[in-house]
Design an enzyme around this catalytic site. Structure first.
Site, PDB file in Angstrom:
ATOM      1  N   ASP A   1      13.803  10.974  -7.831  1.00  0.00           N
ATOM      2  CA  ASP A   1      15.033  10.610  -7.134  1.00  0.00           C
ATOM      3  C   ASP A   1      14.776   9.262  -6.466  1.00  0.00           C
ATOM      4  O   ASP A   1      14.976   8.216  -7.058  1.00  0.00           O
ATOM      5  CB  ASP A   1      15.358  11.731  -6.149  1.00  0.00           C
ATOM      6  CG  ASP A   1      16.706  11.576  -5.469  1.00  0.00           C
ATOM      7  OD1 ASP A   1      17.300  10.503  -5.583  1.00  0.00           O
ATOM      8  OD2 ASP A   1      17.161  12.527  -4.818  1.00  0.00           O
TER       9      ASP A   1
ATOM     10  N   GLU B   1       6.102  15.803 -13.472  1.00  0.00           N
ATOM     11  CA  GLU B   1       7.022  15.968 -12.339  1.00  0.00           C
ATOM     12  C   GLU B   1       8.396  16.381 -12.863  1.00  0.00           C
ATOM     13  O   GLU B   1       8.779  16.022 -13.980  1.00  0.00           O
ATOM     14  CB  GLU B   1       7.074  14.628 -11.571  1.00  0.00           C
ATOM     15  CG  GLU B   1       8.055  14.536 -10.436  1.00  0.00           C
ATOM     16  CD  GLU B   1       7.744  15.459  -9.260  1.00  0.00           C
ATOM     17  OE1 GLU B   1       7.679  16.676  -9.475  1.00  0.00           O
ATOM     18  OE2 GLU B   1       7.627  14.963  -8.129  1.00  0.00           O
ATOM     19  N   ASP B   2       9.120  17.138 -12.060  1.00  0.00           N
ATOM     20  CA  ASP B   2      10.444  17.586 -12.491  1.00  0.00           C
ATOM     21  C   ASP B   2      11.454  16.447 -12.491  1.00  0.00           C
ATOM     22  O   ASP B   2      12.125  16.191 -13.490  1.00  0.00           O
ATOM     23  CB  ASP B   2      10.942  18.756 -11.626  1.00  0.00           C
ATOM     24  CG  ASP B   2      10.852  18.487 -10.122  1.00  0.00           C
ATOM     25  OD1 ASP B   2      10.451  17.373  -9.713  1.00  0.00           O
ATOM     26  OD2 ASP B   2      11.184  19.401  -9.344  1.00  0.00           O
TER      27      ASP B   2
ATOM     28  N   ASP C   1      15.486  23.525  -8.163  1.00  0.00           N
ATOM     29  CA  ASP C   1      16.124  24.541  -7.321  1.00  0.00           C
ATOM     30  C   ASP C   1      17.174  23.983  -6.379  1.00  0.00           C
ATOM     31  O   ASP C   1      17.218  22.784  -6.093  1.00  0.00           O
ATOM     32  CB  ASP C   1      15.061  25.213  -6.446  1.00  0.00           C
ATOM     33  CG  ASP C   1      14.585  24.273  -5.328  1.00  0.00           C
ATOM     34  OD1 ASP C   1      14.142  23.152  -5.655  1.00  0.00           O
ATOM     35  OD2 ASP C   1      14.678  24.644  -4.144  1.00  0.00           O
TER      36      ASP C   1
ATOM     37  N   VAL D   1      21.099  18.144  -9.323  1.00  0.00           N
ATOM     38  CA  VAL D   1      21.093  19.077 -10.447  1.00  0.00           C
ATOM     39  C   VAL D   1      20.127  20.234 -10.197  1.00  0.00           C
ATOM     40  O   VAL D   1      19.170  20.106  -9.428  1.00  0.00           O
ATOM     41  CB  VAL D   1      20.711  18.365 -11.769  1.00  0.00           C
ATOM     42  CG1 VAL D   1      21.752  17.317 -12.134  1.00  0.00           C
ATOM     43  CG2 VAL D   1      19.321  17.716 -11.672  1.00  0.00           C
TER      44      VAL D   1
ATOM     45  N   GLY E   1       8.680  22.611  -8.963  1.00  0.00           N
ATOM     46  CA  GLY E   1       9.710  22.156  -9.886  1.00  0.00           C
ATOM     47  C   GLY E   1       9.240  21.877 -11.298  1.00  0.00           C
ATOM     48  O   GLY E   1       9.995  22.021 -12.250  1.00  0.00           O
TER      49      GLY E   1
ATOM     50  N   ARG F   1      15.997  28.076 -10.329  1.00  0.00           N
ATOM     51  CA  ARG F   1      14.892  27.521 -11.122  1.00  0.00           C
ATOM     52  C   ARG F   1      14.848  28.154 -12.514  1.00  0.00           C
ATOM     53  O   ARG F   1      14.388  27.546 -13.475  1.00  0.00           O
ATOM     54  CB  ARG F   1      13.545  27.786 -10.434  1.00  0.00           C
ATOM     55  CG  ARG F   1      13.339  27.017  -9.136  1.00  0.00           C
ATOM     56  CD  ARG F   1      11.874  27.124  -8.709  1.00  0.00           C
ATOM     57  NE  ARG F   1      11.686  26.798  -7.302  1.00  0.00           N
ATOM     58  CZ  ARG F   1      11.532  25.569  -6.823  1.00  0.00           C
ATOM     59  NH1 ARG F   1      11.581  24.537  -7.632  1.00  0.00           N
ATOM     60  NH2 ARG F   1      11.357  25.367  -5.531  1.00  0.00           N
TER      61      ARG F   1
HETATM   62  P1  5GP Z   1      11.971  11.776  -4.447  1.00  0.00           P
HETATM   63  O1  5GP Z   1      10.749  11.730  -3.604  1.00  0.00           O
HETATM   64  O2  5GP Z   1      11.795  11.100  -5.794  1.00  0.00           O
HETATM   65  O3  5GP Z   1      13.180  11.304  -3.725  1.00  0.00           O
HETATM   66  O4  5GP Z   1      12.296  13.291  -4.696  1.00  0.00           O
HETATM   67  C1  5GP Z   1      11.513  14.047  -5.500  1.00  0.00           C
HETATM   68  C2  5GP Z   1      11.740  15.530  -5.297  1.00  0.00           C
HETATM   69  O5  5GP Z   1      13.017  15.836  -4.708  1.00  0.00           O
HETATM   70  C3  5GP Z   1      11.767  16.206  -6.640  1.00  0.00           C
HETATM   71  O6  5GP Z   1      10.476  16.530  -7.075  1.00  0.00           O
HETATM   72  C4  5GP Z   1      12.650  17.403  -6.376  1.00  0.00           C
HETATM   73  O7  5GP Z   1      11.892  18.448  -5.841  1.00  0.00           O
HETATM   74  C5  5GP Z   1      13.638  16.921  -5.327  1.00  0.00           C
HETATM   75  N1  5GP Z   1      14.900  16.460  -5.966  1.00  0.00           N
HETATM   76  C6  5GP Z   1      15.332  15.200  -6.132  1.00  0.00           C
HETATM   77  N2  5GP Z   1      16.520  15.153  -6.777  1.00  0.00           N
HETATM   78  C7  5GP Z   1      16.839  16.442  -7.051  1.00  0.00           C
HETATM   79  C8  5GP Z   1      17.945  17.061  -7.728  1.00  0.00           C
HETATM   80  O8  5GP Z   1      18.897  16.457  -8.236  1.00  0.00           O
HETATM   81  N3  5GP Z   1      17.915  18.419  -7.801  1.00  0.00           N
HETATM   82  C9  5GP Z   1      16.899  19.169  -7.275  1.00  0.00           C
HETATM   83  N4  5GP Z   1      16.985  20.484  -7.410  1.00  0.00           N
HETATM   84  N5  5GP Z   1      15.847  18.619  -6.633  1.00  0.00           N
HETATM   85  C10 5GP Z   1      15.813  17.267  -6.527  1.00  0.00           C
HETATM   86 MG    MG Z   2      13.406  21.552  -4.426  1.00  0.00          MG
HETATM   87 MG    MG Z   3       9.082  17.704  -7.856  1.00  0.00          MG
END
Ligand code: 5GP
Ligand code: MG
Ligand code: MG
Length: 184
Positions: A107, A103-104, A163, A157, A48, A169
């Site tokens: 969440d 990091e992208d 993605d 998103v 990402g 992407r």
């Molecule tokens: P976390 O561990 O912070 O819950 O999630 C992190 C990962 O979940 C991100 O690096 C991403 O790959 C994926 N992710 C979380 N929210 C989104 C979103 O709104 N869209 C997409 N495409 N991926 C997300």
């Molecule tokens: Mg993903």
């Molecule tokens: Mg990520």
């Protein structure tokens, strides 16, 4: 591609390519100021963060090198599995280095908390985080994130590296998906 190239797939655009580019330049300037005279080891989280890394490091004037990690926390869908696994580790030794994780999106923060903890055990001089997007309503793990592109609402998103089922992407804008995309 732009969201306007396949308008039927998207619900709404949160940020255009131009808005993203302009924010990237601001964050790059902030990083350059903070790291003046130091060399940064930028650690991108695959896949990402590829677009963010590519644009951010080219907008910076600091000396930097680059390494990549791949972790899994999400499957093909839109919900966190709660499981974090290292799929690809760094190729460089980070002992004594100044690390900037790129990091992208944050969440729940679960993925990054795990990553920071893991990298900290390898004795770097410092670790900071740059996340292009963050969902402040969702974050459950407390994380000290020094650089954030945009805080966004709790919506799924895609685009700018993000993605859905490994697609979108290459969308240069950042948008939400139309409901029919999830069903097909
Ligand atoms: P976390 O561990 O912070 O819950 O999630 C992190 C990962 O979940 C991100 O690096 C991403 O790959 C994926 N992710 C979380 N929210 C989104 C979103 O709104 N869209 C997409 N495409 N991926 C997300
Ligand atoms: Mg993903
Ligand atoms: Mg990520």
């Amino acid at each position: 591609m732009r969201a306007s190239d396949i308008p039927g797939d998207f619900d709404h655009v949160l940020y255009t390519e131009e808005q993203v580019a302009s924010r990237i330049r601001e964050v790059a300037a902030q990083i350059d100021a903070d790291y003046a005279g130091r060399e940064i080891l930028m650690v991108g989280v695959l896949n990402g963060a590829v677009m963010t890394m590519a644009d951010l490091c080219r907008a910076m004037t600091s000396h930097m090198s680059m390494d990549w990690m791949a972790v899994s926390s999400y499957g093909a869908g839109t919900k966190s599995s709660g499981v974090v696994r290292i799929l690809k580790d760094l190729t460089k030794d980070i002992d004594g280095r100044d690390i900037l994780i790129v990091e992208d999106i944050i969440d729940t923060g679960l993925t990054l908390s795990y990553l920071v903890q893991n990298l900290r055990s390898r004795n770097p001089n410092s670790i900071e985080i740059m996340a292009m997007f963050r969902k402040p309503e969702v974050v459950t793990c407390p994380l000290d994130v020094k650089y954030v592109g945009f805080d966004i609402p709790n919506e799924f998103v895609v685009g700018y590296g993000l993605d859905y089922a490994d697609k979108y992407r290459n969308l240069t804008d950042v948008a939400t998906l139309a409901p029919h995309v999830y069903k097909s």
